[in-house]
Design an enzyme around this catalytic site. Structure first.
Site, short mmCIF file in Angstrom:
data_model
loop_
_atom_site.label_atom_id
_atom_site.label_comp_id
_atom_site.label_asym_id
_atom_site.label_seq_id
_atom_site.Cartn_x
_atom_site.Cartn_y
_atom_site.Cartn_z
N HIS A 127 -19.74 -6.44 28.22
CA HIS A 127 -19.25 -5.63 27.09
C HIS A 127 -20.45 -5.39 26.15
O HIS A 127 -20.50 -5.90 25.02
CB HIS A 127 -18.12 -6.38 26.38
CG HIS A 127 -17.28 -5.51 25.48
ND1 HIS A 127 -17.47 -4.15 25.35
CD2 HIS A 127 -16.23 -5.83 24.65
CE1 HIS A 127 -16.59 -3.67 24.49
NE2 HIS A 127 -15.83 -4.66 24.05
N ASP A 222 -13.69 -15.62 21.74
CA ASP A 222 -12.96 -14.49 22.33
C ASP A 222 -11.73 -15.07 23.03
O ASP A 222 -11.63 -16.30 23.20
CB ASP A 222 -13.89 -13.75 23.33
CG ASP A 222 -13.24 -12.51 23.93
OD1 ASP A 222 -12.24 -12.00 23.36
OD2 ASP A 222 -13.72 -12.03 24.98
N CYS A 262 -14.49 -10.75 18.70
CA CYS A 262 -14.59 -9.31 19.02
C CYS A 262 -13.25 -8.60 18.79
O CYS A 262 -13.23 -7.38 18.63
CB CYS A 262 -15.07 -9.12 20.45
SG CYS A 262 -14.00 -9.92 21.66
N ARG A 290 -18.65 -1.69 15.04
CA ARG A 290 -18.53 -1.03 16.35
C ARG A 290 -18.74 0.47 16.21
O ARG A 290 -19.29 1.12 17.10
CB ARG A 290 -17.14 -1.30 16.98
CG ARG A 290 -16.84 -2.74 17.34
CD ARG A 290 -17.74 -3.26 18.46
NE ARG A 290 -17.76 -2.37 19.60
CZ ARG A 290 -16.82 -2.30 20.55
NH1 ARG A 290 -15.79 -3.11 20.51
NH2 ARG A 290 -16.92 -1.45 21.58
N1 CP Z 1 -13.47 -5.53 20.82
C1 CP Z 1 -12.98 -4.54 21.56
O1 CP Z 1 -13.61 -4.04 22.50
O2 CP Z 1 -11.74 -4.12 21.20
P1 CP Z 1 -10.82 -3.10 22.00
O3 CP Z 1 -10.45 -3.78 23.30
O4 CP Z 1 -9.65 -2.86 21.12
O5 CP Z 1 -11.61 -1.84 22.27
N1 NVA Z 2 -12.81 -10.49 26.90
C1 NVA Z 2 -11.85 -9.54 26.39
C2 NVA Z 2 -12.50 -8.63 25.41
C3 NVA Z 2 -11.63 -7.58 24.80
C4 NVA Z 2 -12.37 -6.71 23.86
C5 NVA Z 2 -11.26 -8.75 27.54
O1 NVA Z 2 -12.00 -8.39 28.45
O2 NVA Z 2 -10.04 -8.53 27.53
#
Ligand code: CP
Ligand code: NVA
Length: 307
Positions: A127, A222, A262, A290
């Protein structure tokens, strides 16, 4: 091709350039308002999103570009149509594509066939746009990321992998408190060791969450169950039950510690309600960043590198 798929393809200087660009965009948003006029950005999302969709979609519009969003039910990458056919079709319409996929290999396959830049908006492995906003947030609130103890508690997932790349390339101390069975891949940790030889970063795996949190300047977590991991809900809840940022863990950190997530958060699991609502929590500042980092990525990829 100027893709933004993993931070590992960027040097420390390039990552810092992106952060600096995000800071300039944040400070004077109107200065860049027509900078991508006439460009078109597509967003193909296989999973839900609030922040990433808004940041890139709105970010594109604020830079003067057009944006097209495809929801998880629309394109059906590799089901309705092959990934390569979608990539080659959209290359004829768009100037960049933001992709959120289950499998990281789908992003790589798309990028292979695409003749326009591809931006990773989250995969099961990485990510990177999140990590960029996280570095910006730490820099804003703690100034020098190399002088602070940053602690990541929880799952060795996509967010964790991208933070490892960011810290190992930029330098700085990242301590991980992660259950043995959920550590980041050996490949990522080995790559980080190589980058550390140049950057001087220290990526450490702590023996316990308490040891990790002790004296921390930044506590980051997270979800225990990422999108795509839902079938493992029971075993994950069991494995991670002691990996929670709660009042006790907060007490071990420095008094001015910042708490990051996040988002979306599962309150009561990886973080307690009182910690995420505490004065130490910066999660909404982090979320707001973001937008500026998404705009920086779009600008950098569509404009700066094309000069
Ligand atoms: N942190 C993040 O990527 O959030 P979303 O999944 O809502 O885009
Ligand atoms: N680790 C989480 C992050 C979401 C923004 C996922 O992949 O669902």
């Amino acid at each position: 091709m100027n893709h933004f798929i993993s931070l590992k393809y960027f040097s420390a200087n390039q990552i810092q350039d992106l952060i600096n660009l995000a800071m300039r965009i944040k400070a004077a948003p109107l200065d860049s308002k027509s900078s991508l006029a006439g460009k078109s950005v597509g967003l193909i999302f296989e999973k839900s999103s609030l922040r990433t969709k808004t940041a890139f979609y709105l970010g594109a519009l604020q830079l003067g570009a057009y944006a097209v969003y495809y929801s998880p039910d629309e394109v059906k990458l590799g089901q309705r149509e092959s990934i390569s056919d979608v990539a080659r079709t959209l290359s004829g319409y768009l100037d960049a594509v933001v992709l959120r996929t289950y499998s990281h290999s789908s992003i790589l396959e798309f990028a292979q066939a695409s003749s326009v830049p591809v931006i990773n908006g989250l995969s099961d492995f990485l990510h990177p746009s999140q990590a960029l906003a996280d570095i910006l947030t730490i820099q804003e609130l703690k100034e020098n990321i190399k002088k602070v103890k940053v602690v990541y508690i929880g799952d060795g997932n996509n967010v964790c992998n991208s933070l490892i790349y960011a810290f190992s390339i930029l330098g700085g101390k990242l301590t991980l408190a992660i259950p043995q069975d959920y550590l980041p891949s050996v490949d990522v940790l080995n790559e980080a060791k190589d980058y550390a030889k140049i950057s001087g970063s220290e990526i450490e795996i702590a023996d316990s969450i308490e040891e990790a949190a002790s004296g921390a300047d930044v506590l980051y977590t997270d979800v225990w169950i990422s999108m795509g991991n839902e079938a493992e809900l029971r075993e994950r809840k069991k494995a991670f039950k002691n990996y929670q940022i709660n009042g006790k863990i907060l007490q071990l950190a420095k008094e001015d510690v910042i708490v990051m997530h996040c988002l979306p958060a599962h309150r009561g699991e990886e973080i307690t309600d009182s910690v995420i609502e505490s004065k130490n929590s910066v999660v909404f500042k982090q979320a707001q960043n973001r937008l500026y980092t998404a705009k920086a990525i779009l600008s950098y990829i569509l404009k700066e590198w094309a000069k």
